[in-house]
Design a protein around this motif. Structure first.
Motif, PDB file in Angstrom:
ATOM      1  N   LEU A  78     -14.167 -46.658  85.216  1.00 49.39           N
ATOM      2  CA  LEU A  78     -14.210 -48.071  84.828  1.00 49.39           C
ATOM      3  C   LEU A  78     -15.642 -48.562  84.675  1.00 49.39           C
ATOM      4  CD1 LEU A  78     -11.361 -49.466  87.097  1.00 49.39           C
ATOM      5  CD2 LEU A  78     -11.282 -49.012  84.643  1.00 49.39           C
ATOM      6  N   ALA A  79     -16.514 -48.161  85.579  1.00 49.80           N
ATOM      7  CA  ALA A  79     -17.927 -48.558  85.470  1.00 49.80           C
ATOM      8  C   ALA A  79     -18.546 -47.977  84.205  1.00 49.80           C
ATOM      9  CB  ALA A  79     -18.691 -48.093  86.704  1.00 49.80           C
ATOM     10  N   TRP A  80     -18.238 -46.734  83.892  1.00 44.56           N
ATOM     11  CA  TRP A  80     -18.790 -46.100  82.694  1.00 44.56           C
ATOM     12  C   TRP A  80     -18.314 -46.820  81.435  1.00 44.56           C
ATOM     13  CZ3 TRP A  80     -16.995 -43.540  78.357  1.00 44.56           C
ATOM     14  CH2 TRP A  80     -17.933 -42.791  77.662  1.00 44.56           C
ATOM     15  N   ILE A  81     -17.025 -47.148  81.364  1.00 44.27           N
ATOM     16  CA  ILE A  81     -16.481 -47.828  80.188  1.00 44.27           C
ATOM     17  C   ILE A  81     -17.088 -49.213  80.030  1.00 44.27           C
ATOM     18  CG2 ILE A  81     -14.378 -48.857  79.236  1.00 44.27           C
ATOM     19  CD1 ILE A  81     -12.863 -46.414  80.305  1.00 44.27           C
ATOM     20  N   VAL A  82     -17.196 -49.958  81.127  1.00 44.64           N
ATOM     21  CA  VAL A  82     -17.751 -51.312  81.062  1.00 44.64           C
ATOM     22  C   VAL A  82     -19.211 -51.272  80.620  1.00 44.64           C
ATOM     23  CG1 VAL A  82     -18.418 -53.280  82.499  1.00 44.64           C
ATOM     24  CG2 VAL A  82     -16.118 -52.341  82.669  1.00 44.64           C
ATOM     25  N   VAL A  83     -19.986 -50.359  81.173  1.00 43.73           N
ATOM     26  CA  VAL A  83     -21.404 -50.282  80.805  1.00 43.73           C
ATOM     27  C   VAL A  83     -21.565 -49.845  79.360  1.00 43.73           C
ATOM     28  CG1 VAL A  83     -23.566 -49.072  81.277  1.00 43.73           C
ATOM     29  CG2 VAL A  83     -22.218 -49.980  83.154  1.00 43.73           C
ATOM     30  N   VAL A  84     -20.781 -48.873  78.911  1.00 43.62           N
ATOM     31  CA  VAL A  84     -20.866 -48.446  77.510  1.00 43.62           C
ATOM     32  C   VAL A  84     -20.497 -49.606  76.586  1.00 43.62           C
ATOM     33  CG1 VAL A  84     -19.764 -46.982  75.754  1.00 43.62           C
ATOM     34  CG2 VAL A  84     -20.571 -45.975  77.874  1.00 43.62           C
ATOM     35  N   ALA A  85     -19.478 -50.350  76.932  1.00 47.01           N
ATOM     36  CA  ALA A  85     -19.059 -51.465  76.078  1.00 47.01           C
ATOM     37  C   ALA A  85     -20.093 -52.590  76.071  1.00 47.01           C
ATOM     38  CB  ALA A  85     -17.705 -51.993  76.541  1.00 47.01           C
ATOM     39  N   ILE A  86     -20.527 -53.016  77.241  1.00 44.24           N
ATOM     40  CA  ILE A  86     -21.439 -54.164  77.302  1.00 44.24           C
ATOM     41  C   ILE A  86     -22.845 -53.784  76.838  1.00 44.24           C
ATOM     42  CG2 ILE A  86     -22.585 -55.770  78.881  1.00 44.24           C
ATOM     43  CD1 ILE A  86     -19.968 -55.902  80.437  1.00 44.24           C
ATOM     44  N   PHE A  87     -23.394 -52.708  77.378  1.00 46.92           N
ATOM     45  CA  PHE A  87     -24.737 -52.320  76.992  1.00 46.92           C
ATOM     46  C   PHE A  87     -24.774 -51.830  75.541  1.00 46.92           C
ATOM     47  CE2 PHE A  87     -28.478 -49.522  76.928  1.00 46.92           C
ATOM     48  CZ  PHE A  87     -29.426 -50.376  77.471  1.00 46.92           C
ATOM     49  N   GLY A  88     -23.695 -51.226  75.084  1.00 48.31           N
ATOM     50  CA  GLY A  88     -23.645 -50.761  73.702  1.00 48.31           C
ATOM     51  C   GLY A  88     -23.590 -51.888  72.695  1.00 48.31           C
ATOM     52  N   MET A  89     -22.901 -52.961  73.029  1.00 46.36           N
ATOM     53  CA  MET A  89     -22.779 -54.091  72.103  1.00 46.36           C
ATOM     54  C   MET A  89     -23.900 -55.112  72.272  1.00 46.36           C
ATOM     55  SD  MET A  89     -20.236 -53.217  70.369  1.00 46.36           S
ATOM     56  CE  MET A  89     -19.500 -54.563  69.530  1.00 46.36           C
ATOM     57  N   PHE A  90     -24.333 -55.325  73.493  1.00 48.00           N
ATOM     58  CA  PHE A  90     -25.353 -56.334  73.774  1.00 48.00           C
ATOM     59  C   PHE A  90     -26.492 -55.686  74.551  1.00 48.00           C
ATOM     60  CE2 PHE A  90     -21.076 -58.178  74.130  1.00 48.00           C
ATOM     61  CZ  PHE A  90     -21.075 -58.938  72.980  1.00 48.00           C
ATOM     62  N   GLY A  91     -27.189 -54.784  73.926  1.00 47.18           N
ATOM     63  CA  GLY A  91     -28.236 -54.011  74.583  1.00 47.18           C
ATOM     64  C   GLY A  91     -29.470 -54.824  74.885  1.00 47.18           C
ATOM     65  N   PRO A  92     -30.557 -54.152  75.188  1.00 43.94           N
ATOM     66  CA  PRO A  92     -31.790 -54.858  75.537  1.00 43.94           C
ATOM     67  C   PRO A  92     -32.302 -55.679  74.349  1.00 43.94           C
ATOM     68  CG  PRO A  92     -32.199 -52.512  75.271  1.00 43.94           C
ATOM     69  CD  PRO A  92     -30.727 -52.714  75.189  1.00 43.94           C
ATOM     70  N   GLY A  93     -32.620 -56.917  74.608  1.00 39.82           N
ATOM     71  CA  GLY A  93     -33.127 -57.791  73.560  1.00 39.82           C
ATOM     72  C   GLY A  93     -32.076 -58.187  72.543  1.00 39.82           C
ATOM     73  N   GLY A  94     -30.804 -58.025  72.878  1.00 43.00           N
ATOM     74  CA  GLY A  94     -29.732 -58.371  71.951  1.00 43.00           C
ATOM     75  C   GLY A  94     -29.454 -57.314  70.903  1.00 43.00           C
ATOM     76  N   ASP A  95     -30.106 -56.154  71.015  1.00 42.65           N
ATOM     77  CA  ASP A  95     -29.886 -55.072  70.055  1.00 42.65           C
ATOM     78  C   ASP A  95     -28.553 -54.400  70.309  1.00 42.65           C
ATOM     79  OD1 ASP A  95     -32.361 -55.532  69.009  1.00 42.65           O
ATOM     80  OD2 ASP A  95     -33.343 -53.987  70.198  1.00 42.65           O
ATOM     81  N   MET A  96     -27.940 -53.917  69.241  1.00 41.76           N
ATOM     82  CA  MET A  96     -26.703 -53.157  69.356  1.00 41.76           C
ATOM     83  C   MET A  96     -27.074 -51.679  69.471  1.00 41.76           C
ATOM     84  SD  MET A  96     -23.403 -53.444  66.985  1.00 41.76           S
ATOM     85  CE  MET A  96     -22.047 -52.353  67.133  1.00 41.76           C
ATOM     86  N   VAL A  97     -26.834 -51.106  70.640  1.00 42.32           N
ATOM     87  CA  VAL A  97     -27.239 -49.724  70.905  1.00 42.32           C
ATOM     88  C   VAL A  97     -26.238 -48.732  70.324  1.00 42.32           C
ATOM     89  CG1 VAL A  97     -27.860 -48.093  72.733  1.00 42.32           C
ATOM     90  CG2 VAL A  97     -28.447 -50.492  72.971  1.00 42.32           C
ATOM     91  N   LEU A  98     -24.971 -49.106  70.279  1.00 41.06           N
ATOM     92  CA  LEU A  98     -23.963 -48.221  69.684  1.00 41.06           C
ATOM     93  C   LEU A  98     -24.206 -48.141  68.184  1.00 41.06           C
ATOM     94  CD1 LEU A  98     -20.611 -49.134  71.432  1.00 41.06           C
ATOM     95  CD2 LEU A  98     -21.748 -46.945  71.448  1.00 41.06           C
TER      96      LEU A  98
END
Length: 131
Positions: A78-98
């Motif tokens: 669950l932690a992995w999925i949440v981090v991939v979803a949130i950090f992937g869509m709203f990465g550092p500086g608002g960049d999309m990492v995915l």
């Protein structure tokens, strides 16, 4: 669960979150001359998917050994999925990492599917174990 098991579970969840961030950051890795040599003309290297396929199921199996409860065993996944979803869509500086290609789907499939299979195996063995 003992205090030691709770601390171990916390380390597993943090490890899953850190691995998710690292896997996302190395997702665009390719043979283009920047990080890897320009030997193959810019061919993508899905190394992140391989790391996710090896580490996330292992974290789930270790968490499943701590406690047979669903939320404990599934916490790293669950932690992995949440981090991939949130950090992937709203990465550092608002960049999309995915990135918008097959590597993102491969990362998610290699991280989530084997982990879900391991989680099912953990739950099945605890449900069928003699009481």
């Amino acid at each position: 669960m003992t205090v030691r098991n709770w601390l171990t579970l916390a380390v597993l969840v943090v490890d899953a979150a850190v691995l998710a961030v690292v896997e996302l950051l190395f997702l665009p890795l390719r043979f283009d001359g920047y990080v890897l040599p320009n030997a193959l003309g810019g061919v993508p290297v899905p190394l992140s998917a391989l790391v996710a396929a090896l580490t996330t199921p292992w974290l789930v199996s270790v968490a499943g050994r701590l406690s047979p409860k669903l939320l404990v065993a599934a916490a790293p996944l669950l932690a992995w999925i949440v981090v991939v979803a949130i950090f992937g869509m709203f990465g550092p500086g608002g960049d999309m990492v995915l990135i918008s290609d097959w590597r993102s789907l491969l990362l998610f499939a290699c991280g989530a599917l084997p982990s879900a299979i391991v989680l099912g195996r953990v739950l099945a063995t605890t449900l069928t174990a003699p009481q």
